[in-house]
Design an enzyme around this catalytic site. Sequence first.
Site, mmCIF file in Angstrom:
data_model
loop_
_atom_site.group_PDB
_atom_site.id
_atom_site.type_symbol
_atom_site.label_atom_id
_atom_site.label_comp_id
_atom_site.label_asym_id
_atom_site.label_seq_id
_atom_site.Cartn_x
_atom_site.Cartn_y
_atom_site.Cartn_z
ATOM 1 N N GLY A 66 -2.654 6.434 48.055
ATOM 2 C CA GLY A 66 -2.335 5.467 49.110
ATOM 3 C C GLY A 66 -3.456 5.366 50.138
ATOM 4 N N ARG A 110 -3.673 5.168 41.402
ATOM 5 C CA ARG A 110 -2.952 6.449 41.305
ATOM 6 C C ARG A 110 -3.009 7.055 39.897
ATOM 7 N NH1 ARG A 110 -0.219 7.864 45.752
ATOM 8 N NH2 ARG A 110 0.580 6.261 47.165
ATOM 9 N N ASP A 160 -2.008 15.071 45.167
ATOM 10 C CA ASP A 160 -2.095 14.764 43.738
ATOM 11 C C ASP A 160 -3.531 14.430 43.336
ATOM 12 O OD1 ASP A 160 0.607 15.144 43.192
ATOM 13 O OD2 ASP A 160 1.117 13.103 43.789
ATOM 14 N N LYS A 208 -7.218 13.435 52.252
ATOM 15 C CA LYS A 208 -6.708 12.168 52.774
ATOM 16 C C LYS A 208 -5.205 12.098 52.611
ATOM 17 C CE LYS A 208 -5.039 9.602 50.324
ATOM 18 N NZ LYS A 208 -4.371 8.813 49.295
ATOM 19 N N THR A 209 -4.482 11.614 53.517
ATOM 20 C CA THR A 209 -3.108 11.110 53.399
ATOM 21 C C THR A 209 -2.497 10.955 54.783
ATOM 22 O OG1 THR A 209 -0.871 11.373 52.543
ATOM 23 C CG2 THR A 209 -2.035 13.422 52.917
ATOM 24 N N ASP A 212 0.442 11.029 55.298
ATOM 25 C CA ASP A 212 1.644 11.874 55.337
ATOM 26 C C ASP A 212 1.407 13.178 56.099
ATOM 27 O OD1 ASP A 212 2.570 9.904 53.738
ATOM 28 O OD2 ASP A 212 2.983 11.146 51.991
HETATM 29 P P1 FBP Z 1 -0.812 9.467 49.304
HETATM 30 O O1 FBP Z 1 -0.024 10.723 49.091
HETATM 31 O O2 FBP Z 1 -1.525 9.002 48.109
HETATM 32 O O3 FBP Z 1 -1.696 9.573 50.500
HETATM 33 O O4 FBP Z 1 0.198 8.281 49.670
HETATM 34 C C1 FBP Z 1 1.222 8.510 50.552
HETATM 35 C C2 FBP Z 1 2.063 7.280 50.764
HETATM 36 O O5 FBP Z 1 1.573 6.463 51.794
HETATM 37 C C3 FBP Z 1 3.505 7.721 51.055
HETATM 38 O O6 FBP Z 1 3.709 7.866 52.434
HETATM 39 C C4 FBP Z 1 4.312 6.636 50.394
HETATM 40 O O7 FBP Z 1 5.557 7.120 49.955
HETATM 41 C C5 FBP Z 1 3.477 6.248 49.220
HETATM 42 O O8 FBP Z 1 2.152 6.493 49.583
HETATM 43 C C6 FBP Z 1 3.630 4.801 48.844
HETATM 44 O O9 FBP Z 1 2.923 4.563 47.676
HETATM 45 P P2 FBP Z 1 2.414 3.145 47.196
HETATM 46 O O10 FBP Z 1 1.216 2.811 48.019
HETATM 47 O O11 FBP Z 1 2.056 3.376 45.781
HETATM 48 O O12 FBP Z 1 3.524 2.187 47.417
#
Ligand code: FBP
Length: 559
Positions: A81, A145, A176, A202-203, A205
């Site tokens: 993400g 992803r 991941d 990165k994230t 979250d």
């Molecule tokens: P990452 O773990 O890859 O940083 O992504 C986190 C996130 O933003 C979560 O908060 C959310 O649940 C998910 O990505 C959403 O995924 P997508 O962008 O595939 O809809």
Amino acid sequence: MKELSPLQIERLKYQPKLPSQLRHGVNGLNLKLGAATESVRDQEQIKKLFPNTYGKPVVSYETGAEVKAEKKNVGVILSGGQAPGGHNVIAGLFDALKQSNPENKLYGFLGGPSGIIDGKYIELTSEIIDRYRNTGGFDIIGSGRTKLETEEQFQKAWENCKKLDITGIVIIGGDDSNTNAALLAEWFASKHAGIQVIGCPKTIDGDLKNDQIEISFGFDTATKTYAEMIGNILRDANSAKKYWHFIKLMGRSATHVGLEVALQTQPNITLISEEVEHCEMSLSQIIDYIADIVVKRAEMGKNFGIALVPEGLIEFIPEFKKMIANLNDVMAKVENDEKYQNAPLRERFSIIEGMLEADNAKVYASLPELIKAQLSMDRDPHGNVQVSKIETEKLIIEMLKTKLAQLKKEGKYNGKFSDQCHFFGYEGRCAFPSNFDADYCYSLGFNAFVLLKFGLTGYISSVKNLSEGADKWVAGGVPLTMMMNMEKRHGEYKPVIQKALVRLDGPVYKVLMENREKWALEDKYLFPGSIQYFGPSSVCDITTETLRLESQAKLVGAK
Ligand code: FBP
């Protein structure tokens, strides 16, 4: 027609700060090795799976004599993400690489990890990089992803690196994606391929952190963005006094985002997934907790309020956690089952119910069809439930309405309940990085090249001491295997980087606990306003409450 907004023009000129240690130049540093490391859990299994990269030391640097550097081409991948600051990681990497040897080349693999497998790339030149400095988004090369795990994928990645004479890869991603980095590093090492792999944390979250990684990038900007929006809603609620707003906030598993935003805005209700799990709260107990506050506020004449709901809540409610773990195994079984795949939705629900263990089937059956469908959607390539697509806030509102109607019948509630629901997630992931994220990301990228220059592989770029000014930040590297444990994904145990959940004995949660009751009934709302990029340091350079409180606690602990 304008090509760039006024803010874009000004942000392109911003010069991110580096730790003073790295300002000496890439070629004037010596490597300092720490003690050997162990994985956080499951040491024997992780050691067996990573025989070439396990147990390496944490590293840092000291300044040394300038040494001429060999030519080195590097490939970079944005993974998972979006998070504010990704472009600056690439800019920092590019600047360090060119500073080390102007003949070095940086290639960007397109669309995430699949780019390195399919050989899709662009050469990143200064003309391209200069258009993206200090901007949000991952659009410079795109993201994805794809899980890297098969021999065939690794072989293809090797072939594509050989074609470009790439000997270093930087993977910018969350838990991941850094697991991908660890697997790729180990595979290249086992083949003596001469290709190093470095990760970057990165994230939004905020759950990729530990003693060595104080925070993942993007968390600062994303939480400030959500806090601005929530502050605005708090003011709207307090002005109109007619709505209860339920706001689901991103953060796939951990509630760091919700907790941080709560401290920045002080809303009436903040649900914390980790607390729900710890206290073994059922969904109906969560509804009782919210209903109690709605009733008490109504008695005070306040038929309005704000509740924050973490995105990952459903997976932490014990009865759902158990059911979802069982459901994940069932989903892995029906993935290639034609009968299931061709069945209409309702029939799919009964197939699933029939395959779940009895008590889990009961929980599943009790859910509205909308939530059943959302829970039964495909897992992401890493085996995660796509919680961003589960409308937990709507489930809560529906159950709350039923509860309030019952209380009304019993004469225990006499208020008016009108709801609004929101989901804040994507709004914050591509914001212009705050000054903190702009500096932190640039430093992480710059440092990633320093790690490559020292021949390291299977490491994550680390920049510490972040609650101080950037000149006092400390750069180094942490072995990825140190952060790993075994977890069940797609029905099988796999080595993955452990997520950092909210600590219920930690200083950030403690502040919420101390204030929760007061914030529920008295209106102590804070209005943080928008991120400031120019102006007094007291508003432009403030970091998150999470980082501030955790650093403070570490200092006290060290004394
Ligand atoms: P990452 O773990 O890859 O940083 O992504 C986190 C996130 O933003 C979560 O908060 C959310 O649940 C998910 O990505 C959403 O995924 P997508 O962008 O595939 O809809």
